[in-house]
Scaffold this active site. Sequence first.
Site, short mmCIF file in Angstrom:
data_model
loop_
_atom_site.label_atom_id
_atom_site.label_comp_id
_atom_site.label_asym_id
_atom_site.label_seq_id
_atom_site.Cartn_x
_atom_site.Cartn_y
_atom_site.Cartn_z
N ARG A 182 -1.62 -5.30 3.77
CA ARG A 182 -0.61 -4.13 4.41
C ARG A 182 0.12 -4.75 5.50
NH1 ARG A 182 -3.62 -3.65 10.27
NH2 ARG A 182 -3.16 -5.68 10.44
N GLU A 206 -18.98 4.04 0.37
CA GLU A 206 -18.82 4.15 -0.87
C GLU A 206 -19.16 3.97 -1.88
OE1 GLU A 206 -18.48 2.14 2.17
OE2 GLU A 206 -16.90 2.43 2.96
N SER A 230 -4.18 5.00 5.59
CA SER A 230 -4.71 3.42 5.47
C SER A 230 -4.18 2.89 4.51
CB SER A 230 -6.07 3.41 5.82
OG SER A 230 -6.13 2.58 6.66
N ARG A 237 0.55 -1.44 0.15
CA ARG A 237 0.64 0.09 0.10
C ARG A 237 0.73 0.91 -0.41
NH1 ARG A 237 -2.15 1.69 6.41
NH2 ARG A 237 -0.13 0.20 7.12
N ASP A 259 -7.55 -7.75 12.12
CA ASP A 259 -9.05 -7.73 11.74
C ASP A 259 -10.41 -8.67 11.80
OD1 ASP A 259 -8.91 -4.59 12.44
OD2 ASP A 259 -8.59 -3.94 10.02
N HIS A 304 -5.27 -3.29 1.78
CA HIS A 304 -5.83 -4.10 3.04
C HIS A 304 -6.92 -5.59 1.94
CE1 HIS A 304 -4.82 -0.85 5.06
NE2 HIS A 304 -4.99 -1.86 5.98
N PHE A 323 -14.26 -3.34 1.25
CA PHE A 323 -15.07 -2.69 0.45
C PHE A 323 -14.93 -1.79 -0.97
CE2 PHE A 323 -14.14 -1.69 5.36
CZ PHE A 323 -14.96 -3.39 5.87
#
Lengths: 317, 285
Positions: A170, A61, A40, A13, A120, A112, A86
């Site tokens: 990530r 989104e 992020s 990222r 997560d 991610h 998302f």
Amino acid sequence: MKKYTFTEKKDTRSGFGAGMHVLGQQNPNVVALCADLVGSLKLEPFIKENPERFVQCGISEANMIGISAGLTIGGKIPFATTFANFATGRVYDQIRQSVAYSNKNVKICASHAGLTLGEDGATHQILEDLGMMKMLPGMTVINPCDYNQTKAATIAIADYEGPVYLRFGRPVIPVFTDADQKFEIGKAWMVNEGTDVSIFATGHMVWEAIQAGEILEAEGINAEIINIHTIKPLDEEAILKSVEKTGCAVTAEEHNRLGGLGDSVAQVLVKNKLVPQEYVAVNDSFGESGTPAQLMEKYGLTAKDIVAAAKRAIARK
Amino acid sequence: MEIEQLEKVASQVRRDIVRMVHGCQSGHPGGSLGCTELLVALYFERLKLKEQDGKPVFDMDGKDEDLFFLSNGHISPVWYSVLSRRGYFPKEEMATFRKLNSRLQGHPTTHEHLEGIRIASGSLGQGMSVAIGAALAKKLNNDKGLVYVLMGDGEQQEGQVWEAATFAPHHQVDNLVAFIDLNGQQIDGPTVKVMNNLDLGKKYEAFGWEVISIEEGNDMAAVVKGLYEAKSRLGHGRPIMVLLHTGMGFGVDFMMGSHKWHGVAPNDEQLAAALAQLEETLGDY
């Protein structure tokens, strides 16, 4: 086996963020959009230098995808950014109608992705995104392997006309490709030439494949390793040329074994040259919380899993 | 254009709508008939369009012209008729509506390269987001053109509409005029019964929009006046929402006011009865 070394580990990222920083300076039509995840997505340098070309969408989104489609009407090149889950599943219909079917020049940039989001857990991990995106007619799907390649891919897709899904992650992983590489959409990258088995890997799994190649070499097995950074359009020629030589294939991806790179390669093989193929992928399940390394181990996505798959493929020749 | 002339165009557009839907025995006449005055007034009076020799010139980017987006894509017949009558494509093409190999898909699409259409719509709730994006692009380009978008009232039940409703005032998208076609009907029945939208005007006001009403959305003079009023309020930091009160099926007596004509085609007798009520003013296709 060609040697690949690294001096640092970085997240892909951050490669995206670095690519956006360059685009901010080079391409006045590039607009960045984000749904409350600026940090992020590593967008701060872009935003600092081009505040007028950043659109904060908040946690919405679907609206972000629609606004991106609208921005192309007026010649802008929108980069819509959020977590991969998302950016795809949540907004599949918006991408389908307003972007892909409408053939809009939107770049959907998804961080991610995969299991390696880690702690997560399954709600934020996604293992189905490559499949969903590659099924959309006209969508280009790219999954680069390290920081440098992600940066190069980010810059390259701005010059490519049409909808693109760019996937990255990530965790910090070895940076082993050239800093000044040219990224060619749709052209597979030969990592290591070999004769006994073809390993087609994508994203984070390319480094695992390289390590697997070294283990195999120590056991006298000469693996050909190819980085399939572009899942669609797929470089069928490179795949067929490789299996003509090796006679068997392993696919490696941080994705559900259904619908991802493995299935794309299988289609090519079924149509053109039947050779044994083994999948290294998540076995049709959701993920869970854990460190990236723990998850790669538990879900069978490590170098040793690729080694085992290679041996199975060779045995089936 | 004079109101009388606009009304003549509207009469022909209504004929086109019922003939198109009859021709393929499929499509949505009710909402199309209800929005006829709005689309005629927009395309023949309000929108600043790029033209050459009296005909519109279409390019996808639409720079330096006003843009219109249809979010409730199922009322495509009225849009196709208006685009064609305005000169975007030959009127004969209307005969291909919803038929195999046609550019006039059941719901509008850019896929078939039909002049005048810049985004696909059909799956509801997406059009306002797209219009906002186009309006932002105009601001970035220093383009003074305006952006218009039409939604249905049933469509207000989609969550994405409210994401867009939140966004536009926050980002001061004040080159945008949105319309809600308040005909009070959706497929399963009256909107108040299916899912009561309750005080849409107050909702949009609370979200930070400037809200105006066109009470007689099937009165050409009222629609034209409303469009001028909407434009006069632009440029002051807020997007404009126009509540357009229409009658589903307006202009064809047996179709008026009923959700039953949302998505049903007339048979031969019904077509004849409808056409008898609508003057042919510009020549049928």
